[in-house]
Scaffold this motif. Structure first.
Motif, PDB file in Angstrom:
ATOM      1  N   LEU A  79       0.824  -1.212   0.000  1.00  0.00           N
ATOM      2  CA  LEU A  79       0.000   0.000   0.000  1.00  0.00           C
ATOM      3  C   LEU A  79       0.856   1.259   0.000  1.00  0.00           C
ATOM      4  CD1 LEU A  79      -2.814  -1.053   2.491  1.00  0.00           C
ATOM      5  CD2 LEU A  79      -2.901  -1.004  -0.003  1.00  0.00           C
ATOM      6  N   VAL A  80       1.998   1.219   0.691  1.00  0.00           N
ATOM      7  CA  VAL A  80       2.906   2.367   0.677  1.00  0.00           C
ATOM      8  C   VAL A  80       3.432   2.610  -0.733  1.00  0.00           C
ATOM      9  CG1 VAL A  80       5.185   3.172   1.437  1.00  0.00           C
ATOM     10  CG2 VAL A  80       3.574   2.231   3.095  1.00  0.00           C
ATOM     11  N   LYS A  81       3.683   1.533  -1.465  1.00  0.00           N
ATOM     12  CA  LYS A  81       4.138   1.655  -2.852  1.00  0.00           C
ATOM     13  C   LYS A  81       3.069   2.348  -3.699  1.00  0.00           C
ATOM     14  CE  LYS A  81       6.047  -2.028  -4.368  1.00  0.00           C
ATOM     15  NZ  LYS A  81       6.208  -3.397  -4.939  1.00  0.00           N
ATOM     16  N   LEU A 109       0.750   7.588  -6.153  1.00  0.00           N
ATOM     17  CA  LEU A 109      -0.328   8.578  -6.143  1.00  0.00           C
ATOM     18  C   LEU A 109       0.192   9.952  -5.739  1.00  0.00           C
ATOM     19  CD1 LEU A 109      -3.199   6.475  -4.515  1.00  0.00           C
ATOM     20  CD2 LEU A 109      -2.903   7.046  -6.930  1.00  0.00           C
ATOM     21  N   GLU A 110       1.074  10.008  -4.749  1.00  0.00           N
ATOM     22  CA  GLU A 110       1.605  11.294  -4.309  1.00  0.00           C
ATOM     23  C   GLU A 110       2.518  11.912  -5.363  1.00  0.00           C
ATOM     24  OE1 GLU A 110       3.318  10.571  -0.470  1.00  0.00           O
ATOM     25  OE2 GLU A 110       1.417  11.020   0.535  1.00  0.00           O
ATOM     26  N   LEU A 129      -9.933   0.696   1.988  1.00  0.00           N
ATOM     27  CA  LEU A 129      -9.610   0.106   0.688  1.00  0.00           C
ATOM     28  C   LEU A 129     -10.861  -0.115  -0.157  1.00  0.00           C
ATOM     29  CD1 LEU A 129      -6.886  -2.543   1.654  1.00  0.00           C
ATOM     30  CD2 LEU A 129      -6.567  -0.245   0.731  1.00  0.00           C
ATOM     31  N   GLU A 130     -11.972  -0.393   0.504  1.00  0.00           N
ATOM     32  CA  GLU A 130     -13.220  -0.646  -0.222  1.00  0.00           C
ATOM     33  C   GLU A 130     -13.768   0.615  -0.891  1.00  0.00           C
ATOM     34  OE1 GLU A 130     -15.556  -2.444   2.814  1.00  0.00           O
ATOM     35  OE2 GLU A 130     -14.969  -4.505   2.269  1.00  0.00           O
ATOM     36  N   ILE A 131     -13.475   1.777  -0.333  1.00  0.00           N
ATOM     37  CA  ILE A 131     -13.981   3.023  -0.943  1.00  0.00           C
ATOM     38  C   ILE A 131     -12.962   3.646  -1.897  1.00  0.00           C
ATOM     39  CG2 ILE A 131     -15.496   3.494   1.019  1.00  0.00           C
ATOM     40  CD1 ILE A 131     -13.481   5.561   1.993  1.00  0.00           C
ATOM     41  N   PHE A 132     -11.770   3.013  -1.995  1.00  0.00           N
ATOM     42  CA  PHE A 132     -10.745   3.536  -2.890  1.00  0.00           C
ATOM     43  C   PHE A 132     -11.110   3.277  -4.346  1.00  0.00           C
ATOM     44  CE2 PHE A 132      -7.135   2.445  -5.607  1.00  0.00           C
ATOM     45  CZ  PHE A 132      -6.417   3.631  -5.595  1.00  0.00           C
ATOM     46  N   ILE A 138      -5.727   5.476   0.771  1.00  0.00           N
ATOM     47  CA  ILE A 138      -4.595   4.568   0.947  1.00  0.00           C
ATOM     48  C   ILE A 138      -3.777   4.945   2.176  1.00  0.00           C
ATOM     49  CG2 ILE A 138      -2.494   3.647  -0.104  1.00  0.00           C
ATOM     50  CD1 ILE A 138      -5.060   2.736  -1.436  1.00  0.00           C
ATOM     51  N   ARG A 139      -3.630   6.235   2.408  1.00  0.00           N
ATOM     52  CA  ARG A 139      -2.873   6.694   3.575  1.00  0.00           C
ATOM     53  C   ARG A 139      -3.532   6.211   4.868  1.00  0.00           C
ATOM     54  NH1 ARG A 139      -2.906  11.517   2.358  1.00  0.00           N
ATOM     55  NH2 ARG A 139      -0.891  11.598   1.309  1.00  0.00           N
TER      56      ARG A 139
END
Length: 446
Positions: free
Chosen positions: A166-168, A173-174, A399-402, A415-416
């Motif tokens: 997830l950090v990847k 995204l950032e 994660l489900e709303i991403f 994600i953060r």
């Protein structure tokens, strides 16, 4: 984190052949030099020295003991540590602990402070620390086994791998937030969605398969239910191999639910003897029957016991809404004809005689196999804390709303927050608000 040197008795206080006092911090070598005959200029780490233990000012002899020095950072806490293995009398322990308190900047450790310092010095993460706590509390071989696996980092590795994925994604995204004129390439967008989908699927599967894992710490609940005089109390005595409950031919003797803790095949179980379920006008017995029905609804396994020597068929209406495993068990088989025994076999009910200990081993084996079948679904990574489940559910929710159809800043925030939720489990984020709750449950010397 406090800079004080800390000390504590790491074994149980009381009369014993050997006790261990642990000291951690910057003053360790100073304490060794003033309380022992060891030359700290030539001291070897991890070497056992047999020496006098003395008061620092008067040099009064307190005991003869083994002293072991662990040099930072190669120690449990990551600091200098000394262990004094002395005699376990109350007088010896009190005198040594009092002598330690006379040093400046040296104090008695708080509950869990040794492990807390180990966490802060990155010697272990929170899941490993809690695995250590579980190992100390372990009463059965399975509790011991899974606590050791958690201490070895099974959960840490699993949760860290999800967080790293997830950090990847968050990094990508950032990067595009910093360069808004650039569109996310289609192949990268697909990789991001696939990664998030996979992590979300794995976490959901992990949560679903771990419904029974908290039972490892608290015990699997087995309830013995049935009508009065079916032999429930006799059966529980046969299972635990002692007279744990009163046995009587008088109907309604058991008025309340009685819990018995037991090690069954290495698994912790709580066997509950309940009041006989029947129609009654007695208000006290009726209350016991309601408690029995409540216990059944909370059980993992129900032993539906009936008296096979009567022609009466038990309907077990109380089990009609029960979704766990039910063992139908025919008791008093020693009073049953062969023809009726064949009928019981045809129903695939288990035959026992609790009074004469017949069929008890078969029933016990069947229960253990059922626990194993349910337990093995969860592999070696067990959700052993409610806070793990809460954090994973929080992660899954984000994660489900991403999705990538929303503003990229909002997608990155999803994600953060998911990363932060997993980080709460291992301690990869700032979690001061939960540290005291975790380490406060440790014993003083850990």
């Amino acid at each position: 984190m406090s800079s004080s040197t800390i000390y504590a008795l790491s074994t149980v206080y009381g009369k014993s052949g050997v006790a261990v006092i642990r000291i951690s911090g910057e003053e360790v070598l100073n304490i060794i030099s003033q309380m022992t005959n060891i030359n700290i200029a030539t001291i070897k780490q991890r070497h056992a020295y047999f020496t006098d233990i003395k008061k620092k000012n008067t040099q009064e002899l307190l005991d003869k003991a083994l002293v072991i020095y662990f040099k930072a950072p190669s120690s449990f806490t990551g600091e200098d540590i000394a262990e004094i293995q002395c005699h376990g009398s109350k007088a010896v322990l009190s005198s040594i602990l009092n002598a330690l308190s006379e040093f400046d900047n040296v104090r008695l450790a708080e509950p869990g402070e040794f492990s807390k310092r180990s966490f802060y010095n990155q010697k272990m993460d929170l899941t490993e620390a809690e695995g250590l706590a579980d190992l100390i509390d372990a009463e059965t071989s399975m509790q011991q086994k899974y606590a050791l696996q958690q201490m070895e980092g099974n959960l840490r590795n699993l949760y860290t791998s999800w967080r790293e994925e997830l950090v990847k994604v968050l990094t990508y995204l950032e990067a595009f937030i910093d360069f808004p004129e650039e569109d996310i390439p289609e192949n990268l967008s697909e990789d991001i969605l696939n990664t998030v989908f996979k992590v979300r699927k794995d976490i959901a599967k992990h949560l679903q398969k771990n419904n029974v894992n908290e039972r490892l710490r608290n015990g699997f609940r087995i309830v013995i239910a049935g009508e009065t005089n079916a032999g429930k109390s006799s059966l529980i005595n046969a299972l635990v191999k002692r007279n744990a409950v009163i046995v009587s031919d008088i109907a309604g003797t058991t008025r309340d639910a009685i819990d018995i803790n037991l090690d069954m095949g290495g698994y912790p179980v709580i066997i509950t003897d309940t009041a006989g379920i029947r129609e009654t006008e007695n208000p006290i017995e009726r209350q016991g029957i309601e408690i029995a029905k409540e216990k059944i609804s909370e059980a993992d396994i129900v032993i539906a016991l009936y008296d096979a020597s009567t022609n009466k068929n038990s309907e077990f209406k109380a089990l009609k809404d029960f979704h766990g495993k039910v063992f139908y068990v025919a008791n008093k088989i020693d009073k049953v004809s062969q023809e009726n025994q064949n009928n019981i076999d045809a129903k695939k009910h288990i035959k026992i005689s609790a009074k004469y200990n017949q069929g008890i081993d078969f029933l016990t084996t069947a229960i253990i196999e059922t626990i194993k079948d349910n337990f093995s679904l969860s592999s070696n990574c067990l959700i052993t804390r409610i806070r793990y489940r809460d954090a994973l559910e929080e992660c899954l929710k984000n994660l489900e709303i991403f999705n990538l159809d929303k503003e990229i800043e909002l997608a990155a925030e999803d994600i953060r927050l998911a990363c932060r939720a997993i980080g709460k489990i291992t301690g990869s984020v700032e979690v001061n608000e939960i540290l005291n709750n975790i380490f406060g449950n440790f014993c003083i010397g850990k």
